[in-house]
Design a protein around this motif. Structure first.
Motif, PDB file in Angstrom:
ATOM      1  N   GLY A   1     -12.894 -12.840  51.542  1.00 58.20           N
ATOM      2  CA  GLY A   1     -13.880 -13.170  50.515  1.00 58.20           C
ATOM      3  C   GLY A   1     -15.224 -12.500  50.755  1.00 58.20           C
ATOM      4  O   GLY A   1     -15.904 -12.093  49.813  1.00 58.20           O
ATOM      5  N   ARG A   2     -15.606 -12.380  52.031  1.00 59.23           N
ATOM      6  CA  ARG A   2     -16.910 -11.792  52.366  1.00 59.23           C
ATOM      7  C   ARG A   2     -17.032 -10.370  51.810  1.00 59.23           C
ATOM      8  O   ARG A   2     -18.098  -9.962  51.360  1.00 59.23           O
ATOM      9  CB  ARG A   2     -17.084 -11.795  53.882  1.00 59.23           C
ATOM     10  CG  ARG A   2     -18.441 -11.283  54.350  1.00 59.23           C
ATOM     11  CD  ARG A   2     -18.534 -11.310  55.865  1.00 59.23           C
ATOM     12  NE  ARG A   2     -18.412 -12.664  56.385  1.00 59.23           N
ATOM     13  CZ  ARG A   2     -17.604 -13.036  57.367  1.00 59.23           C
ATOM     14  NH1 ARG A   2     -16.810 -12.146  57.934  1.00 59.23           N
ATOM     15  NH2 ARG A   2     -17.571 -14.289  57.779  1.00 59.23           N
ATOM     16  N   THR A   3     -15.944  -9.632  51.842  1.00 59.89           N
ATOM     17  CA  THR A   3     -15.953  -8.262  51.315  1.00 59.89           C
ATOM     18  C   THR A   3     -15.755  -8.248  49.808  1.00 59.89           C
ATOM     19  O   THR A   3     -16.340  -7.418  49.095  1.00 59.89           O
ATOM     20  CB  THR A   3     -14.841  -7.438  51.991  1.00 59.89           C
ATOM     21  OG1 THR A   3     -15.138  -7.321  53.387  1.00 59.89           O
ATOM     22  CG2 THR A   3     -14.730  -6.052  51.384  1.00 59.89           C
ATOM     23  N   ALA A   4     -14.952  -9.175  49.303  1.00 59.97           N
ATOM     24  CA  ALA A   4     -14.592  -9.155  47.888  1.00 59.97           C
ATOM     25  C   ALA A   4     -15.746  -9.519  46.961  1.00 59.97           C
ATOM     26  O   ALA A   4     -15.872  -8.945  45.866  1.00 59.97           O
ATOM     27  CB  ALA A   4     -13.420 -10.111  47.648  1.00 59.97           C
ATOM     28  N   VAL A   5     -16.587 -10.464  47.355  1.00 59.17           N
ATOM     29  CA  VAL A   5     -17.626 -10.949  46.445  1.00 59.17           C
ATOM     30  C   VAL A   5     -18.559  -9.843  45.963  1.00 59.17           C
ATOM     31  O   VAL A   5     -18.752  -9.681  44.751  1.00 59.17           O
ATOM     32  CB  VAL A   5     -18.424 -12.105  47.087  1.00 59.17           C
ATOM     33  CG1 VAL A   5     -19.640 -12.458  46.226  1.00 59.17           C
ATOM     34  CG2 VAL A   5     -17.546 -13.325  47.244  1.00 59.17           C
ATOM     35  N   PRO A   6     -19.149  -9.039  46.851  1.00 59.23           N
ATOM     36  CA  PRO A   6     -20.012  -7.966  46.355  1.00 59.23           C
ATOM     37  C   PRO A   6     -19.275  -6.978  45.455  1.00 59.23           C
ATOM     38  O   PRO A   6     -19.854  -6.454  44.488  1.00 59.23           O
ATOM     39  CB  PRO A   6     -20.516  -7.283  47.633  1.00 59.23           C
ATOM     40  CG  PRO A   6     -20.352  -8.300  48.702  1.00 59.23           C
ATOM     41  CD  PRO A   6     -19.148  -9.089  48.318  1.00 59.23           C
ATOM     42  N   GLN A   7     -18.002  -6.722  45.742  1.00 62.04           N
ATOM     43  CA  GLN A   7     -17.216  -5.808  44.909  1.00 62.04           C
ATOM     44  C   GLN A   7     -17.006  -6.381  43.512  1.00 62.04           C
ATOM     45  O   GLN A   7     -17.138  -5.676  42.501  1.00 62.04           O
ATOM     46  CB  GLN A   7     -15.863  -5.544  45.574  1.00 62.04           C
ATOM     47  CG  GLN A   7     -15.939  -4.806  46.893  1.00 62.04           C
ATOM     48  CD  GLN A   7     -14.582  -4.696  47.570  1.00 62.04           C
ATOM     49  OE1 GLN A   7     -13.795  -5.648  47.589  1.00 62.04           O
ATOM     50  NE2 GLN A   7     -14.290  -3.536  48.128  1.00 62.04           N
ATOM     51  N   ILE A   8     -16.687  -7.666  43.453  1.00 58.75           N
ATOM     52  CA  ILE A   8     -16.446  -8.325  42.173  1.00 58.75           C
ATOM     53  C   ILE A   8     -17.721  -8.345  41.329  1.00 58.75           C
ATOM     54  O   ILE A   8     -17.706  -8.015  40.138  1.00 58.75           O
ATOM     55  CB  ILE A   8     -15.927  -9.756  42.397  1.00 58.75           C
ATOM     56  CG1 ILE A   8     -14.534  -9.727  43.026  1.00 58.75           C
ATOM     57  CG2 ILE A   8     -15.907 -10.547  41.100  1.00 58.75           C
ATOM     58  CD1 ILE A   8     -14.072 -11.075  43.568  1.00 58.75           C
ATOM     59  N   VAL A   9     -18.815  -8.736  41.943  1.00 57.74           N
ATOM     60  CA  VAL A   9     -20.085  -8.838  41.220  1.00 57.74           C
ATOM     61  C   VAL A   9     -20.538  -7.468  40.745  1.00 57.74           C
ATOM     62  O   VAL A   9     -20.969  -7.301  39.588  1.00 57.74           O
ATOM     63  CB  VAL A   9     -21.162  -9.496  42.100  1.00 57.74           C
ATOM     64  CG1 VAL A   9     -22.490  -9.547  41.363  1.00 57.74           C
ATOM     65  CG2 VAL A   9     -20.738 -10.900  42.511  1.00 57.74           C
ATOM     66  N   SER A  10     -20.436  -6.472  41.586  1.00 51.99           N
ATOM     67  CA  SER A  10     -20.859  -5.117  41.212  1.00 51.99           C
ATOM     68  C   SER A  10     -20.035  -4.590  40.051  1.00 51.99           C
ATOM     69  O   SER A  10     -20.572  -3.956  39.126  1.00 51.99           O
ATOM     70  CB  SER A  10     -20.726  -4.175  42.413  1.00 51.99           C
ATOM     71  OG  SER A  10     -21.589  -4.563  43.460  1.00 51.99           O
ATOM     72  N   TYR A  11     -18.737  -4.854  40.063  1.00 54.76           N
ATOM     73  CA  TYR A  11     -17.862  -4.388  38.987  1.00 54.76           C
ATOM     74  C   TYR A  11     -18.264  -5.023  37.659  1.00 54.76           C
ATOM     75  O   TYR A  11     -18.381  -4.335  36.637  1.00 54.76           O
ATOM     76  CB  TYR A  11     -16.409  -4.737  39.324  1.00 54.76           C
ATOM     77  CG  TYR A  11     -15.391  -4.123  38.388  1.00 54.76           C
ATOM     78  CD1 TYR A  11     -14.815  -2.889  38.686  1.00 54.76           C
ATOM     79  CD2 TYR A  11     -14.985  -4.788  37.231  1.00 54.76           C
ATOM     80  CE1 TYR A  11     -13.869  -2.318  37.833  1.00 54.76           C
ATOM     81  CE2 TYR A  11     -14.046  -4.228  36.377  1.00 54.76           C
ATOM     82  CZ  TYR A  11     -13.485  -3.000  36.683  1.00 54.76           C
ATOM     83  OH  TYR A  11     -12.556  -2.439  35.841  1.00 54.76           O
ATOM     84  N   ALA A  12     -18.482  -6.335  37.668  1.00 57.51           N
ATOM     85  CA  ALA A  12     -18.872  -7.021  36.429  1.00 57.51           C
ATOM     86  C   ALA A  12     -20.230  -6.519  35.935  1.00 57.51           C
ATOM     87  O   ALA A  12     -20.440  -6.309  34.731  1.00 57.51           O
ATOM     88  CB  ALA A  12     -18.919  -8.525  36.659  1.00 57.51           C
ATOM     89  N   ARG A  13     -21.142  -6.325  36.854  1.00 56.29           N
ATOM     90  CA  ARG A  13     -22.485  -5.858  36.485  1.00 56.29           C
ATOM     91  C   ARG A  13     -22.435  -4.463  35.879  1.00 56.29           C
ATOM     92  O   ARG A  13     -23.128  -4.170  34.893  1.00 56.29           O
ATOM     93  CB  ARG A  13     -23.381  -5.871  37.715  1.00 56.29           C
ATOM     94  CG  ARG A  13     -24.864  -5.812  37.404  1.00 56.29           C
ATOM     95  CD  ARG A  13     -25.692  -5.855  38.666  1.00 56.29           C
ATOM     96  NE  ARG A  13     -27.035  -6.321  38.386  1.00 56.29           N
ATOM     97  CZ  ARG A  13     -28.022  -6.300  39.268  1.00 56.29           C
ATOM     98  NH1 ARG A  13     -27.808  -5.835  40.490  1.00 56.29           N
ATOM     99  NH2 ARG A  13     -29.214  -6.737  38.949  1.00 56.29           N
ATOM    100  N   GLU A  14     -21.613  -3.589  36.454  1.00 59.15           N
ATOM    101  CA  GLU A  14     -21.464  -2.229  35.934  1.00 59.15           C
ATOM    102  C   GLU A  14     -20.906  -2.216  34.511  1.00 59.15           C
ATOM    103  O   GLU A  14     -21.149  -1.269  33.757  1.00 59.15           O
ATOM    104  CB  GLU A  14     -20.547  -1.419  36.857  1.00 59.15           C
ATOM    105  CG  GLU A  14     -21.177  -1.077  38.200  1.00 59.15           C
ATOM    106  CD  GLU A  14     -20.153  -0.604  39.210  1.00 59.15           C
ATOM    107  OE1 GLU A  14     -18.964  -0.464  38.837  1.00 59.15           O
ATOM    108  OE2 GLU A  14     -20.539  -0.382  40.374  1.00 59.15           O
TER     109      GLU A  14
ATOM    110  N   ALA B   1     -16.506  -9.782  30.627  1.00 54.54           N
ATOM    111  CA  ALA B   1     -17.306 -10.990  30.836  1.00 54.54           C
ATOM    112  C   ALA B   1     -18.733 -10.783  30.350  1.00 54.54           C
ATOM    113  O   ALA B   1     -19.326  -9.718  30.546  1.00 54.54           O
ATOM    114  CB  ALA B   1     -17.303 -11.361  32.315  1.00 54.54           C
ATOM    115  N   LYS B   2     -19.297 -11.816  29.731  1.00 51.20           N
ATOM    116  CA  LYS B   2     -20.705 -11.773  29.351  1.00 51.20           C
ATOM    117  C   LYS B   2     -21.589 -12.246  30.498  1.00 51.20           C
ATOM    118  O   LYS B   2     -22.725 -11.801  30.649  1.00 51.20           O
ATOM    119  CB  LYS B   2     -20.936 -12.647  28.111  1.00 51.20           C
ATOM    120  CG  LYS B   2     -20.247 -12.118  26.868  1.00 51.20           C
ATOM    121  CD  LYS B   2     -20.527 -13.005  25.660  1.00 51.20           C
ATOM    122  CE  LYS B   2     -19.840 -12.454  24.416  1.00 51.20           C
ATOM    123  NZ  LYS B   2     -20.088 -13.323  23.235  1.00 51.20           N
TER     124      LYS B   2
END
Length: 222
Positions: free
Chosen positions: A40-53, A25-26
């Motif tokens: 969802g509360r746990t998943a969101v930070p994980q998803i965002v961190s993965y994309a950012r990394e 993803a760009k």
């Protein structure tokens, strides 16, 4: 009214997300509403961190919706928790004050920057928008279209703004003032065109309509 207890969005887990899509993803745009329930509360930070990394621009819309939270304190706490994961934050005047305690836009933006945010976009309805970075502050009027329904205007604004940022091919911190101004103006036009029709998705403008607005509709003077 929100028919959502639970909603499908709050039931997303990190394991079920397409990791290849995230890695390629760009831009990843995310909000706070998935934080109202697990998983969802746990998943969101994980998803965002993965994309950012993996190099994505992370873009955050706090999207305050009071009826979805048990109280304002819980909602504000949850919204604040995602700020350190964002390269770009889009917030209304109200959301800026809720998240930072500041009524002045530049002061509030500085609070975002302390957390690592690279650009803050404050939407002000008919007053247009203000774009702040650690280096500059830009204030832009929006377009003088005939408003029928503002549903979806904020989302179309942010989508258009992020499109322009993505097309620079640069990290947010390296995008120059002229590029930011162009992105904000393009976004103002997208939101203005969306407001001329009823509904959200049916009212979204394509690039041709956005550019036609920029070329032919005067700016709104307040």
């Amino acid at each position: 009214s929100f028919y959502r207890n639970p909603g499908a969005d709050t039931q997303i887990t990190f394991d079920e997300v397409n990791k290849d899509a995230l890695a390629n993803a760009k831009v990843l745009c995310f909000g706070s509403l998935l934080l109202t329930a697990e998983p969802g509360r746990t998943a969101v930070p994980q998803i965002v961190s993965y994309a950012r990394e993996h190099g994505a621009i992370t873009a955050y819309d706090p999207n305050w919706r009071a009826p979805l939270w048990p109280n304002a304190e819980a909602g504000i706490h949850a919204m604040k928790s995602l700020l350190p994961l964002a390269d770009v934050v889009k917030a209304s005047d109200e959301e800026l004050e809720m998240l930072t305690g500041c009524t002045e836009i530049e002061a509030g933006a500085k609070e975002f920057f302390k957390l690592g945010v690279q650009a803050a976009v404050i939407t002000r309805g008919a007053k247009g928008c203000v774009v702040c970075t650690p280096k500059t502050t830009l204030t832009l009027n929006t377009y003088d279209t005939k408003v029928v329904d503002t549903t979806g205007s904020g989302d179309s604004f942010f989508g258009a703004f992020l499109t322009k940022l993505m097309e620079t091919g640069k990290p947010v911190s390296e995008i120059n003032e002229a590029e930011l101004r162009d992105a904000a103006d393009f976004a103002n036009a997208a939101g203005s065109v969306c407001a001329t029709k009823k509904g959200a998705i049916p009212a979204l403008a394509d690039r041709e309509l956005i550019e036609t607005c920029r070329a032919s509709i005067p700016l709104l003077k307040l």
